[in-house]
Design an enzyme around this catalytic site. Structure first.
Site, short mmCIF file in Angstrom:
data_model
loop_
_atom_site.label_atom_id
_atom_site.label_comp_id
_atom_site.label_asym_id
_atom_site.label_seq_id
_atom_site.Cartn_x
_atom_site.Cartn_y
_atom_site.Cartn_z
CE LYS A 88 -0.49 5.69 7.63
NZ LYS A 88 -0.44 4.96 6.44
CG PHE A 90 -1.94 1.32 1.25
CD1 PHE A 90 -3.00 1.25 0.35
CD2 PHE A 90 -1.65 2.24 2.17
CE1 PHE A 90 -3.68 2.56 0.23
CE2 PHE A 90 -2.25 3.54 2.00
CZ PHE A 90 -3.30 3.55 1.06
CG ASP A 148 5.63 3.56 1.77
OD1 ASP A 148 5.69 4.16 2.75
OD2 ASP A 148 4.43 3.16 1.09
C1 LIG Z 1 -0.59 5.41 4.96
C2 LIG Z 1 0.48 4.96 4.29
C3 LIG Z 1 0.72 5.67 2.87
C4 LIG Z 1 -0.23 6.82 2.39
O1 LIG Z 1 -0.19 7.88 3.14
P1 LIG Z 1 -1.35 8.99 3.18
O2 LIG Z 1 -0.97 9.90 4.22
O3 LIG Z 1 -2.68 8.43 3.50
O4 LIG Z 1 -1.27 9.62 1.78
C5 LIG Z 1 1.55 5.25 2.05
N1 LIG Z 1 2.43 4.06 2.36
C6 LIG Z 1 2.27 3.57 3.43
C7 LIG Z 1 3.11 2.20 3.67
C8 LIG Z 1 1.09 3.70 4.21
O5 LIG Z 1 0.90 3.14 5.51
#
Ligand SMILES: *Cc1c(COP(=O)(O)O)cnc(C)c1O
Length: 404
Positions: free
Chosen positions: A253, A138, A223
């Protein structure tokens, strides 16, 4: 459960893209939140790994209110001292040489992918555009991010797939090796998957991934939006595989501790294609965001916080293994790393989340029928014990439901 009309009736005026729980919180402190009626919940989801220092952390409240009296926003056409200070702090503590601040994780991902393609284009290889992502991953909800992500349903009805996005199987390193070639621009991976169900990639696989990228002249993008910033018990999850430094990394986050702050980090080499005009953001890295981001980052890099995470995570691992043994009909698997914990359930995970809420415990959902525990990193052992007791009662309720 006593629910007010305001909390239960969904608003007609909010786009219906979320399946919201019938709950609204008014106040939070540490790992606790309270509804307007004063009902107390133990928060083991922390706004999906955002409130890593808990709610209303005094240092973050002080940083925010102090900056709020001075100046909120100016524009990136000016120097922003707070931004320079946080970028230096981040670079001093990572592989990175430079940082661009964003307002969200998806924006940081979007930029990471642009940086990678631009790098190759600037080196005279504009055809080198392929981005390889993984199933179960994700990366956010913007177009590029959903194309890089592993969930096909996020693409449905939004037109054709963007060109140059490929998908490998998480953990199948031979399959990935076969997929890589001269047109591979970058590989993007969460060292520990979050939304996909808290799956952790073994250290040797990350090391091999680094070697494969080097072999093909591809950039490695981590990520660490969810798994980074001490969530796993090290500052970054990839530190569990010390040889595997990325070229680009995304954070968000926990970075703002609840204030929207994201960041795309790069080495000077990887970022070398990003000249004036190549990217921009109105709000990204504004003084208010940077004041909170810096206060948050200063807390998150503390080794004693990481040691605390490992201790609390060790307790959870042990206790949850016991829970799985006592409730094999309810709990199928325990996975993840540190305080990014996945509990894979036999029955519906959404129902289990409600059973947990009935016990006044907040947990997050997740792919592969998991619920995730993503508590504040400051959760005490006492609170962890309370969370386990609540989970145990939720398991008992789930068992009764299965039997009924
Ligand atoms: C939450 C998340 C995103 C996206 O972040 P947003 O602030 O919601 O755009 C991307 N990568 C990972 C691993 C995430 O947990």
């Amino acid at each position: 459960m006593a629910e007010t009309a305001a909390a239960v009736v969904p608003s007609d005026h909010i786009m219906g893209v979320y399946n919201r729980a019938p709950l609204a919180f008014e106040r939070g402190e540490g790992a606790r939140c309270w509804t307007a009626e004063g009902e107390e919940y133990l928060d083991c989801m922390a706004g999906i790994a955002v409130n890593a220092l808990g709610h209303a952390h005094p240092k973050l409240v002080a940083a925010l209110t102090e900056q709020a009296q001075k100046i909120w926003h100016v524009s990136n056409v000016f120097r922003i001292p707070g931004q320079e200070a946080l970028a230096k702090l981040i670079c001093d503590n990572t592989f990175a040489d430079e940082v661009f601040f964003t307002n969200s994780g998806a924006e940081a991902i979007e930029l990471a992918l642009k940086v990678a393609r631009r790098y190759h284009a600037s080196k005279g290889r504009p055809e080198k555009i392929d981005i390889i992502g993984f199933d179960g991953s994700f990366h956010g909800r913007t177009y590029a991010a959903v194309n890089a992500s592993g969930n096909a349903s996020y693409l449905e009805g939004f037109g054709p797939r963007l060109p140059g996005y490929l998908q490998a199987t998480f953990g199948d390193m031979d399959g990935l090796a076969a997929m890589m070639g001269p047109n591979t621009a970058a590989v993007i991976i969460e060292p520990v998957q979050g939304e996909g169900g808290a799956r952790s990639l073994p250290a040797e696989d990350l090391n091999r991934l680094r070697a494969l990228c080097d072999e093909h002249g591809a950039l490695l993008i981590y990520d660490e939006i969810q798994c980074g910033l001490s969530r796993t018990g090290k500052l970054f999850a990839h530190e569990y595989a010390s040889a595997a430094q990325p070229d680009i990394m995304c954070l968000a986050k926990a970075l703002g501790g609840g204030f929207p702050v994201g960041a795309c980090l790069a080495t000077a080499e990887a970022g070398s294609g990003m000249n004036v005009g190549a990217h921009g953001s109105t709000w990204g890295g504004n003084p208010l965001a940077m004041a909170v981001g810096k206060a948050s980052f200063e807390e998150l890099i503390k080794p004693e916080l990481q040691a605390h995470v490992r201790e609390v995570a060790g307790y959870f691992t042990q206790q949850l293994a016991g829970l799985q043994q006592r409730f094999p009909d309810v709990v199928v698997d325990i996975r993840g790393k540190g305080l990014l914990i996945g509990i894979k359930l036999a029955a519906n995970n959404r129902e289990f989340m409600q059973l947990a809420r009935d016990e006044r415990l907040l947990v997050a959902g997740g792919g592969d029928n998991c619920v995730r525990l993503l508590p504040p990193l400051t959760l005490t052992l006492e609170e962890a014990r309370e969370a386990v007791e609540k989970l145990e009662r939720a398991c008992e309720a789930a068992r009764r439901k299965l039997a009924a």
